[in-house]
Write a protein that holds these residues in place. Structure first.
Motif, PDB file in Angstrom:
ATOM      1  N   TYR A 222       0.817  -1.219   0.000  1.00 34.91           N
ATOM      2  CA  TYR A 222       0.000   0.000   0.000  1.00 34.91           C
ATOM      3  C   TYR A 222       0.851   1.271   0.000  1.00 34.91           C
ATOM      4  O   TYR A 222       0.388   2.332   0.406  1.00 34.91           O
ATOM      5  CB  TYR A 222      -0.939   0.007   1.222  1.00 34.91           C
ATOM      6  CG  TYR A 222      -1.941  -1.108   1.206  1.00 34.91           C
ATOM      7  CD1 TYR A 222      -3.083  -1.038   0.408  1.00 34.91           C
ATOM      8  CD2 TYR A 222      -1.745  -2.259   1.960  1.00 34.91           C
ATOM      9  CE1 TYR A 222      -3.997  -2.077   0.371  1.00 34.91           C
ATOM     10  CE2 TYR A 222      -2.656  -3.306   1.933  1.00 34.91           C
ATOM     11  CZ  TYR A 222      -3.782  -3.209   1.139  1.00 34.91           C
ATOM     12  OH  TYR A 222      -4.684  -4.231   1.098  1.00 34.91           O
TER      13      TYR A 222
ATOM     14  N   GLN B 288       1.698   3.388  -2.119  1.00 34.97           N
ATOM     15  CA  GLN B 288       1.154   4.559  -2.829  1.00 34.97           C
ATOM     16  C   GLN B 288      -0.060   5.149  -2.115  1.00 34.97           C
ATOM     17  O   GLN B 288      -0.459   6.277  -2.423  1.00 34.97           O
ATOM     18  CB  GLN B 288       0.744   4.169  -4.250  1.00 34.97           C
ATOM     19  CG  GLN B 288       1.901   3.776  -5.156  1.00 34.97           C
ATOM     20  CD  GLN B 288       1.407   3.292  -6.513  1.00 34.97           C
ATOM     21  OE1 GLN B 288       0.318   2.717  -6.627  1.00 34.97           O
ATOM     22  NE2 GLN B 288       2.203   3.502  -7.540  1.00 34.97           N
ATOM     23  N   ASN B 289      -0.655   4.388  -1.192  1.00 36.02           N
ATOM     24  CA  ASN B 289      -1.907   4.804  -0.544  1.00 36.02           C
ATOM     25  C   ASN B 289      -1.623   5.531   0.765  1.00 36.02           C
ATOM     26  O   ASN B 289      -1.740   4.960   1.845  1.00 36.02           O
ATOM     27  CB  ASN B 289      -2.801   3.591  -0.264  1.00 36.02           C
ATOM     28  CG  ASN B 289      -3.235   2.887  -1.530  1.00 36.02           C
ATOM     29  OD1 ASN B 289      -2.670   1.883  -1.918  1.00 36.02           O
ATOM     30  ND2 ASN B 289      -4.245   3.437  -2.184  1.00 36.02           N
TER      31      ASN B 289
ATOM     32  N   TYR C  39      -2.555   9.064   2.997  1.00 38.83           N
ATOM     33  CA  TYR C  39      -3.598  10.094   3.062  1.00 38.83           C
ATOM     34  C   TYR C  39      -3.295  11.195   4.075  1.00 38.83           C
ATOM     35  O   TYR C  39      -4.189  11.930   4.469  1.00 38.83           O
ATOM     36  CB  TYR C  39      -4.952   9.433   3.372  1.00 38.83           C
ATOM     37  CG  TYR C  39      -5.237   8.246   2.499  1.00 38.83           C
ATOM     38  CD1 TYR C  39      -5.165   8.338   1.109  1.00 38.83           C
ATOM     39  CD2 TYR C  39      -5.556   7.006   3.051  1.00 38.83           C
ATOM     40  CE1 TYR C  39      -5.399   7.232   0.300  1.00 38.83           C
ATOM     41  CE2 TYR C  39      -5.802   5.907   2.247  1.00 38.83           C
ATOM     42  CZ  TYR C  39      -5.720   6.024   0.878  1.00 38.83           C
ATOM     43  OH  TYR C  39      -5.954   4.928   0.089  1.00 38.83           O
TER      44      TYR C  39
ATOM     45  N   GLY D  62      -2.529   0.693  -4.427  1.00 39.01           N
ATOM     46  CA  GLY D  62      -2.195   2.018  -4.916  1.00 39.01           C
ATOM     47  C   GLY D  62      -3.349   2.616  -5.689  1.00 39.01           C
ATOM     48  O   GLY D  62      -4.518   2.355  -5.420  1.00 39.01           O
ATOM     49  N   TYR D  63      -3.033   3.435  -6.695  1.00 41.25           N
ATOM     50  CA  TYR D  63      -4.082   3.985  -7.554  1.00 41.25           C
ATOM     51  C   TYR D  63      -4.281   3.107  -8.787  1.00 41.25           C
ATOM     52  O   TYR D  63      -5.055   3.436  -9.672  1.00 41.25           O
ATOM     53  CB  TYR D  63      -3.767   5.431  -7.975  1.00 41.25           C
ATOM     54  CG  TYR D  63      -2.338   5.678  -8.409  1.00 41.25           C
ATOM     55  CD1 TYR D  63      -1.899   5.348  -9.680  1.00 41.25           C
ATOM     56  CD2 TYR D  63      -1.435   6.267  -7.532  1.00 41.25           C
ATOM     57  CE1 TYR D  63      -0.592   5.569 -10.074  1.00 41.25           C
ATOM     58  CE2 TYR D  63      -0.118   6.504  -7.919  1.00 41.25           C
ATOM     59  CZ  TYR D  63       0.298   6.156  -9.193  1.00 41.25           C
ATOM     60  OH  TYR D  63       1.593   6.376  -9.578  1.00 41.25           O
TER      61      TYR D  63
ATOM     62  N   SER E 119      -4.346   9.290 -12.024  1.00 42.41           N
ATOM     63  CA  SER E 119      -3.801   8.727 -10.782  1.00 42.41           C
ATOM     64  C   SER E 119      -3.975   9.694  -9.617  1.00 42.41           C
ATOM     65  O   SER E 119      -4.341   9.277  -8.506  1.00 42.41           O
ATOM     66  CB  SER E 119      -2.327   8.361 -10.970  1.00 42.41           C
ATOM     67  OG  SER E 119      -1.570   9.472 -11.398  1.00 42.41           O
ATOM     68  N   LYS E 120      -3.743  10.976  -9.853  1.00 45.66           N
ATOM     69  CA  LYS E 120      -3.919  11.967  -8.788  1.00 45.66           C
ATOM     70  C   LYS E 120      -5.389  12.054  -8.371  1.00 45.66           C
ATOM     71  O   LYS E 120      -5.702  12.161  -7.183  1.00 45.66           O
ATOM     72  CB  LYS E 120      -3.428  13.335  -9.264  1.00 45.66           C
ATOM     73  CG  LYS E 120      -3.394  14.394  -8.176  1.00 45.66           C
ATOM     74  CD  LYS E 120      -2.811  15.708  -8.700  1.00 45.66           C
ATOM     75  CE  LYS E 120      -2.800  16.774  -7.616  1.00 45.66           C
ATOM     76  NZ  LYS E 120      -2.274  18.069  -8.130  1.00 45.66           N
TER      77      LYS E 120
ATOM     78  N   LEU F 135      -6.202   9.069  -6.023  1.00 42.61           N
ATOM     79  CA  LEU F 135      -5.635   9.211  -4.682  1.00 42.61           C
ATOM     80  C   LEU F 135      -6.329  10.313  -3.887  1.00 42.61           C
ATOM     81  O   LEU F 135      -6.584  10.155  -2.680  1.00 42.61           O
ATOM     82  CB  LEU F 135      -4.136   9.499  -4.765  1.00 42.61           C
ATOM     83  CG  LEU F 135      -3.234   8.292  -5.028  1.00 42.61           C
ATOM     84  CD1 LEU F 135      -1.781   8.729  -5.110  1.00 42.61           C
ATOM     85  CD2 LEU F 135      -3.402   7.226  -3.948  1.00 42.61           C
ATOM     86  N   GLU F 136      -6.635  11.425  -4.526  1.00 38.16           N
ATOM     87  CA  GLU F 136      -7.318  12.519  -3.814  1.00 38.16           C
ATOM     88  C   GLU F 136      -8.716  12.089  -3.383  1.00 38.16           C
ATOM     89  O   GLU F 136      -9.171  12.434  -2.276  1.00 38.16           O
ATOM     90  CB  GLU F 136      -7.372  13.761  -4.696  1.00 38.16           C
ATOM     91  CG  GLU F 136      -6.013  14.436  -4.848  1.00 38.16           C
ATOM     92  CD  GLU F 136      -6.061  15.653  -5.756  1.00 38.16           C
ATOM     93  OE1 GLU F 136      -7.088  15.835  -6.466  1.00 38.16           O
ATOM     94  OE2 GLU F 136      -5.074  16.417  -5.763  1.00 38.16           O
TER      95      GLU F 136
ATOM     96  N   LYS G  12      -8.436   9.786  -0.374  1.00 42.72           N
ATOM     97  CA  LYS G  12      -8.170  10.572   0.835  1.00 42.72           C
ATOM     98  C   LYS G  12      -9.471  11.165   1.385  1.00 42.72           C
ATOM     99  O   LYS G  12      -9.723  11.131   2.594  1.00 42.72           O
ATOM    100  CB  LYS G  12      -7.169  11.685   0.522  1.00 42.72           C
ATOM    101  CG  LYS G  12      -6.743  12.495   1.729  1.00 42.72           C
ATOM    102  CD  LYS G  12      -5.658  13.495   1.347  1.00 42.72           C
ATOM    103  CE  LYS G  12      -5.184  14.288   2.564  1.00 42.72           C
ATOM    104  NZ  LYS G  12      -4.090  15.232   2.205  1.00 42.72           N
TER     105      LYS G  12
END
Length: 481
Positions: A252, A254-255, A257, A292-293, A356-357, A360-361, A364
């Motif tokens: 994880y 990349q994950n 927050y 991740g994403y 990808s951004k 992830l946003e 979060k």
């Protein structure tokens, strides 16, 4: 009639001992309800695409071309696929011995392992040897392979964080070893106290167990915490003092927050610590395209990297890998794309970053919505999800609910989660499937449902929970310690 080898009573006892709660009783009941027409929200497993996450465009374009290489000969291919995707597909096909339908090296395609080594060097600041990187069908297969290599019998113990991802308890049981739990501190945001480690080792050794390895999950599953650099240094020193292999589950990475504790790999911390420990501690690290994403769970792409493992032992690990001939080749291509995505200036770069951004946003925001939602509920407390894909709220069950569960022959948190499933269609995993302190109850849910659905899901949960608590609350106190 004499018993047959596949009669239940004749099966390998280790197979029967293995339990995997993520696909256990709750999941099976949810599947039954779905067949009956009930809408089910499967939050029991970190499976992003199943809950609506769209795949990233660039890697799917590349793999599509690799799967159907005749498209590359079509004069109109450039009208459908961007030039950088075409170039990357040709690159990966040139690395294979016959396209995606041919076996690869048992360790994985050498060119992809080189890309992973370069990624690791960029991430950590230290060179990585592609010969010590093995590609696997998801990170889980790598974890199982290393555990199988380490465990020699039932007196060999593996230190595992509790709450833990049930892959570890299931695999340790399957290979005939002993799980040695070390408890994370919920009141300290699921922090790790080295004193708990020492106590766990002392108690295990008093029972004749030889501790062979220690597992860390960073960021945590199911707990979502991120280990600090100071914490990782403590862990590394502890493993060195106790002569343990450190297994770092970092799927994880990349994950993340929050900004207070960014991801830092166990490998980087070890090598930063310098001689003699950086040349002594045996470390195996794991990563995957499933999280991740990317969320490409079904592609089954993973790898592990070995540090300070003797050459003869590496040869034995290779021998076992070769029994399966080859990890799946499309998953290997996804790994190459994960560690070597589009770069600034590439045609697909802007879209890749945007996608990808955005994922992830959104994750979060969903982590915050879920944490706040749980904490607004009666008798529910939840730490913020710092990383990974899960919330792990504590459910303070009233004594009447525990008594009702006992009468039904169910563990109290299983009883609660079944009631939740029947009432709302929300499929979760009881905390007992991950391990927890005696008398404390949790559930795990992913933060993966679509962001636009999250408020409705949390409202549905709150309505069920508050009605459940009203039904069973007799003000005699709660399960929380």
């Amino acid at each position: 009639m004499s018993p047959k080898a596949l009669d239940y009573e004749q099966l390998n006892e280790n197979v029967k001992k293995s339990q995997y709660a993520v696909r256990g009783e709750l999941y099976l009941r949810a599947s039954e309800l779905q067949k009956e027409g009930k809408k089910i929200i499967f939050t029991n497993v970190g499976n992003p695409h199943a809950l609506g996450q769209k795949p990233l465009t660039f890697p799917r374009q590349v793999v599509a071309l690799c799967q159907a290489p005749f498209l590359l000969d079509d004069p109109n291919v450039g009208l459908v696929f961007p030039a950088d995707a075409i170039a990357r597909a040709k690159h990966y096909l040139s690395l294979t011995s016959g396209g995606l339908g041919a076996y690869s090296d048992s360790r994985g395609i050498p060119g992809v392992r080189k890309e992973i080594a370069e990624f690791i060097e960029r991430r950590d600041g230290y060179p990585s040897d592609p010969e010590l990187i093995y590609l696997t069908d998801g990170a889980s297969k790598g974890v199982m392979q290393i555990l199988n290599t380490i465990i020699r019998g039932n007196k060999d113990g593996i230190l595992v964080p509790v709450p833990q991802y049930p892959l570890y308890s299931a695999a340790i049981s399957l290979y005939g070893g002993s799980l040695v739990p070390y408890y994370l501190e919920e009141s300290a945001n699921w922090g790790l106290d080295v004193n708990n480690l020492r106590d766990a080792v002392r108690q295990a050794r008093s029972n004749g167990i030889t501790i062979r390895a220690m597992v860390i999950i960073n960021p945590g599953n199911p707990t979502g915490q991120c280990l600090s650099e100071a914490n990782l240094k403590e862990i590394i020193r502890f493993c060195d003092q106790q002569n343990l292999v450190l297994m770092a589950d970092e799927v994880y990475q990349q994950n993340i927050y929050q900004d207070e504790r960014p991801f830092i790999s166990a490998r980087k911390v070890l090598l930063d610590m310098g001689h003699p420990i950086s040349n002594a501690l045996q470390l195996v690290s794991f990563h995957t395209v499933s999280k991740g994403y990317w969320g490409e769970c079904g592609q089954r792409g993973g790898y592990f990297e070995m540090v300070n493992i003797p050459p003869q032992s590496v040869e034995e690990i290779y021998k076992v890998a070769s029994i399966s001939l080859s990890p799946n080749v499309p998953g290997q291509i996804f790994l190459g794309l994960m560690v070597n995505p589009p770069k600034p200036g590439d045609i697909s770069y802007f879209k890749f970053v945007q996608e990808s951004k955005g994922i992830l946003e959104s994750l979060k925001r969903r982590a915050r919505i879920m944490t706040d939602g749980f904490n607004s509920c009666r008798n529910v407390v939840c730490n913020f999800t710092e990383g990974a894909m899960y919330s792990f709220p504590q459910i303070r069950l009233p004594p009447k609910a525990i008594e009702a569960a006992n009468r039904a022959g169910k563990h109290p948190d299983v009883f609660y989660c079944l009631k939740l499933l029947e009432a709302t269609g929300i499929s979760t995993v009881p905390g007992s499937g991950f391990g927890q302190k005696e008398g404390v109850f949790h559930l795990r849910t992913t933060i993966l449902p679509a962001e636009e659905d999250m408020a409705g899901i949390m409202a549905s949960f709150k309505k069920f929970n508050d009605e459940f608590m009203e039904q069973y609350d007799d003000h005699r106190g709660y399960s929380r310690l």
